[in-house]
Design an enzyme around this catalytic site. Structure first.
Site, PDB file in Angstrom:
ATOM      1  N   ASP A 158      -8.076  22.043 -16.583  1.00 51.24           N
ATOM      2  CA  ASP A 158      -9.468  21.621 -16.765  1.00 51.24           C
ATOM      3  C   ASP A 158      -9.580  20.717 -17.987  1.00 51.24           C
ATOM      4  O   ASP A 158     -10.218  19.668 -17.953  1.00 51.24           O
ATOM      5  CB  ASP A 158     -10.381  22.834 -16.986  1.00 51.24           C
ATOM      6  CG  ASP A 158     -10.532  23.674 -15.730  1.00 51.24           C
ATOM      7  OD1 ASP A 158     -10.254  23.144 -14.639  1.00 51.24           O
ATOM      8  OD2 ASP A 158     -10.923  24.850 -15.853  1.00 51.24           O
ATOM      9  N   HIS A 166     -15.023  32.274 -14.662  1.00 51.59           N
ATOM     10  CA  HIS A 166     -14.526  30.916 -14.889  1.00 51.59           C
ATOM     11  C   HIS A 166     -15.052  29.970 -13.800  1.00 51.59           C
ATOM     12  O   HIS A 166     -15.637  28.922 -14.100  1.00 51.59           O
ATOM     13  CB  HIS A 166     -12.988  30.932 -14.898  1.00 51.59           C
ATOM     14  CG  HIS A 166     -12.341  29.597 -15.076  1.00 51.59           C
ATOM     15  ND1 HIS A 166     -11.799  29.184 -16.274  1.00 51.59           N
ATOM     16  CD2 HIS A 166     -12.142  28.573 -14.203  1.00 51.59           C
ATOM     17  CE1 HIS A 166     -11.299  27.963 -16.132  1.00 51.59           C
ATOM     18  NE2 HIS A 166     -11.496  27.569 -14.875  1.00 51.59           N
ATOM     19  N   GLU A 167     -14.889  30.376 -12.561  1.00 51.53           N
ATOM     20  CA  GLU A 167     -15.338  29.503 -11.461  1.00 51.53           C
ATOM     21  C   GLU A 167     -16.855  29.410 -11.420  1.00 51.53           C
ATOM     22  O   GLU A 167     -17.412  28.339 -11.155  1.00 51.53           O
ATOM     23  CB  GLU A 167     -14.802  29.996 -10.111  1.00 51.53           C
ATOM     24  CG  GLU A 167     -13.275  30.059  -9.988  1.00 51.53           C
ATOM     25  CD  GLU A 167     -12.571  28.793 -10.431  1.00 51.53           C
ATOM     26  OE1 GLU A 167     -13.165  27.698 -10.309  1.00 51.53           O
ATOM     27  OE2 GLU A 167     -11.431  28.889 -10.926  1.00 51.53           O
ATOM     28  N   HIS A 214     -17.889  26.693 -13.827  1.00 53.04           N
ATOM     29  CA  HIS A 214     -17.760  25.343 -13.264  1.00 53.04           C
ATOM     30  C   HIS A 214     -18.929  25.038 -12.333  1.00 53.04           C
ATOM     31  O   HIS A 214     -19.570  23.992 -12.412  1.00 53.04           O
ATOM     32  CB  HIS A 214     -16.486  25.234 -12.407  1.00 53.04           C
ATOM     33  CG  HIS A 214     -15.213  25.123 -13.178  1.00 53.04           C
ATOM     34  ND1 HIS A 214     -15.006  24.214 -14.174  1.00 53.04           N
ATOM     35  CD2 HIS A 214     -14.038  25.800 -13.052  1.00 53.04           C
ATOM     36  CE1 HIS A 214     -13.761  24.342 -14.642  1.00 53.04           C
ATOM     37  NE2 HIS A 214     -13.147  25.311 -13.971  1.00 53.04           N
ATOM     38  N   GLY A 267      -0.659   3.134   7.165  1.00 52.79           N
ATOM     39  CA  GLY A 267      -0.670   2.368   8.405  1.00 52.79           C
ATOM     40  C   GLY A 267      -0.091   0.974   8.333  1.00 52.79           C
ATOM     41  O   GLY A 267      -0.426   0.126   9.154  1.00 52.79           O
ATOM     42  N   LYS A 268       0.811   0.723   7.387  1.00 54.01           N
ATOM     43  CA  LYS A 268       1.388  -0.617   7.298  1.00 54.01           C
ATOM     44  C   LYS A 268       2.216  -0.931   8.547  1.00 54.01           C
ATOM     45  O   LYS A 268       2.098  -2.013   9.129  1.00 54.01           O
ATOM     46  CB  LYS A 268       2.269  -0.730   6.032  1.00 54.01           C
ATOM     47  CG  LYS A 268       1.485  -0.524   4.740  1.00 54.01           C
ATOM     48  CD  LYS A 268       2.293  -0.885   3.515  1.00 54.01           C
ATOM     49  CE  LYS A 268       3.399   0.103   3.229  1.00 54.01           C
ATOM     50  NZ  LYS A 268       2.906   1.437   2.850  1.00 54.01           N
ATOM     51  N   GLY A 307       0.820  -1.205   0.000  1.00 50.64           N
ATOM     52  CA  GLY A 307       0.000   0.000   0.000  1.00 50.64           C
ATOM     53  C   GLY A 307       0.851   1.250   0.000  1.00 50.64           C
ATOM     54  O   GLY A 307       2.046   1.191   0.295  1.00 50.64           O
TER      55      GLY A 307
END
Ligand code: NHX
Ligand code: ZN
Length: 605
Positions: free
Chosen positions: A505, A428-429, A432, A210-211, A205
């Site tokens: 984008d 632009h935002e 979206h 968390g290994k 992983g």
């Protein structure tokens, strides 16, 4: 925690070297004097030597070069140095002295070389110490004589404070590891029916999931000693050291059996053989071979030692490592899903004074792709932000700021933008955001929209999944493409112009369209996979068709987006202007502004 081996700190500098050389020279001097004394040789001057010869006192002499050793008639020994004097021979024969001549011996020359050799050895030893000290590798192993000792850290059961309760998420991995714990606790239960106890478990992983914690928790649950080492700790400049360390580690583990060896980053030693570039991989191969030998070995010598190894590169591992009897179990430790993220956040939140309004489930929803370690950092960063402001508690807003910083970078406060720049960003935002709002059934809900520049981005539209998505439909993919194209489309619609900023984008939109055509069989090219990386080649003619199909998906959807925005121009203007005024808008504010029905969260299963 107890260190397996006391590491002698590296002290002294060149001063030590000088002292050592002086001591050696001194010893040599005293030794030569001492031998002279024990041999009871008297040293004569040349003139007194001549006198004794002429007096007939001398029995025999042995001349080597200018050095003379001789014996008197009373059997006393003497030595002297002579000058080149031809008449000496006459005197010697006259007085019946038994004279012999030897070639000049190299005694002094040899002892000089000896001393030089000793000094070289000393310097080499000193240099190696220095290299090892500088190499550091986690404290280094101080001196030459302990290089074959493993650098593993040993945790005795009493000092292991973690068990599975401390590991949030990773439910599947825990389940698999439960077996291992049972093997360690009741080996007889399995041997009874002839089952072989597993020798090695490979945890696979990405870092931060968390290994290490899992491996340690296995030791905590099984209540047995835990040896922890990193694959890179085996490797040294000197061939054979790594193998010796492996041997030492397994010997220690067997002595403490039942026990667990944890090898982090096993790919450092376990890369498939013959893959190293240039020299130096001999050492790694030897180390790997030793590891394989040890793993085969303890099958017969009894005593349960289980090796847990971790890697994020299982593809580079030598196949021999994965054979039965070695690391024959692979446990995946993936990035945490939504529920795991919430559990992980709850574990980390125990140490942090959180405002009661903090909704960790909401935080989990907004942190797709974060590792367990990332989530810990997120809460810590939020606590730092809150501390700076001298707050009593960490609020949702602090966590939100920490999340933005982790995902995009620092807020850019010195950027001077013209009103025109800001207007372009706002539209632009808004583009979206509006596309997502207009396609509510196919899109994840909006979270917030901002035109505050951060880490190179001039503005960002954030959304937040409501639940873990397992299926993704074609409509959802199309909606993602449309939302990605919404920014540029709004720019074009409003300013009848374009900027360069939409490149990323387009990249995400193109990636989705490409996958639809080449991986998911979602285009007119049919249910076929076109992927040379998966050995599914296609002709140049098909390549042209693929390009054409991807372009068709993108252009037709761009047109649809332009259409949608044109029809909803009033909403686009409202949203953009509000953004220019407030800089950041949260979803609830946007729903209110546009008179839209707020999204109701799906019930989480
Ligand atoms: C530049 N930056 O490079 C300027 C400073 C079109 C209003 N000349 O699509 O900010 O053009 O919806 C993560 C981090 C793009 C993502 C940094 C994406 C930097 C971002 C380049 C908005 N929002 N473009 C967008 C944007 C740009 C960039 C990033 C990123 C812009 C656009 C950046
Ligand atoms: Zn954009």
């Amino acid at each position: 925690m107890k260190k397996l081996k006391q590491k002698s700190p590296i002290q002294g500098g060149p001063r030590n070297l000088v002292v050592a050389v002086l001591v050696i020279v001194g010893c040599l001097f005293v030794l030569t004097k001492l031998t002279d004394y024990t041999r009871q040789v008297q040293t004569l001057s040349y003139s007194s030597f001549l006198k004794r010869v002429n007096a007939g006192d001398v029995k025999s002499v042995h001349i080597t070069g200018q050095h003379v050793e001789g014996i008197f008639k009373n059997n006393e020994r003497f030595e002297t140095v002579i000058v080149n004097n031809p008449s000496l021979w006459e005197s010697l024969s006259q007085h019946n002295v038994d004279a012999s001549v030897g070639t000049p011996s190299n005694v002094w020359y040899l002892s000089f070389i000896g001393a030089l050799f000793l000094m070289l050895l000393l310097i080499a030893w000193y240099t190696i110490r220095q290299i090892k000290a500088a190499g550091g590798s986690g404290g280094g192993s101080g001196n030459l004589f302990s290089m074959g000792k493993s650098k593993a850290k040993l945790f005795m059961p009493s000092s292991i404070k973690v068990n599975f309760e401390h590991v949030a998420g990773a439910a599947e991995a825990k389940e698999e590891l439960h077996d291992v714990i049972d093997f360690l606790k009741n080996p007889a239960k399995y041997q009874r029916l002839g089952a072989k106890i597993p020798r090695g478990i490979l945890l696979v992983g990405e870092p931060g999931n968390g290994k290490t914690l899992l491996a340690k928790a296995v030791a905590g649950e099984a209540n047995c000693p835990f040896f922890s080492i990193s694959g890179s700790d085996f490797i040294e400049v000197f061939v054979g050291v790594g193998a010796a360390r492996v041997r030492d580690l397994f010997a220690q583990a067997r002595k403490n059996a039942p026990s667990i060896i944890f090898i982090d980053e096993i790919d450092a030693v376990g890369r498939h053989r013959g893959s190293g570039l240039g020299g130096g991989h001999d050492e790694r191969e030897q180390t790997l071979n030793q590891l394989l030998t040890e793993m085969d070995g303890f099958q017969t010598t009894g005593g349960s030692v289980i090796v847990i190894a971790a890697t994020n590169r299982p593809d580079v591992l030598d196949k021999a490592l994965l054979r039965p009897g070695r690391f024959d179990r692979t446990v995946f430790v993936p990035f945490p899903d939504l529920i795991s993220r919430e559990q992980i956040l709850q574990v980390h939140a125990k140490d942090i004074k959180l405002d009661p309004n903090v909704d960790l489930q909401r935080v989990a929803r907004g942190t797709t792709g974060f590792s367990g370690a990332d989530l810990g950092n997120l809460l810590n960063e939020a606590a730092i932000i809150a501390s700076k402001k001298n707050q009593e508690l960490v609020t949702m807003h602090d966590i939100d700021l920490a999340r933005d910083k982790a995902m995009l970078g620092k807020e850019n406060k010195t950027m001077r933008q013209t009103p025109e720049d800001l207007k372009i960003t706002a539209f632009h935002e808004a583009g979206h955001a509006l596309i997502r709002l207009l396609k509510p059934n196919e899109s994840d809900p909006l979270y917030k929209v901002t035109i505050v520049p951060r880490g190179g981005a001039l503005g960002v539209t954030h959304w937040m999944p409501e639940r873990e998505k397992y299926h993704q439909t074609k409509d959802e993919l199309i909606a993602l493409i449309m939302a990605a194209l919404g920014g540029r489309a709004a720019e074009e619609l409003v300013f009848n112009n374009m900027t360069t900023g939409a490149a990323s984008d387009f990249q995400s939109a193109t990636k989705i369209a490409h996958a639809m055509v080449c991986d998911y069989g979602m285009s007119d090219l049919g249910p076929v996979v076109y992927n040379p990386n998966k050995k599914l080649e296609f002709s140049a003619k098909t390549g042209a068709l693929i390009d054409e199909e991807i372009r068709r998906i993108l252009t037709t959807n761009y047109e649809k987006v332009m259409d949608l925005l044109r029809k909803n121009r009033d909403k686009l203007d409202l949203l953009a202007n509000k953004l220019l005024e407030k800089e950041t808008l949260y979803a609830s504010e946007i729903y209110e502004l546009l008179g839209l029905e707020p999204r109701i969260s799906h019930q989480l299963a």
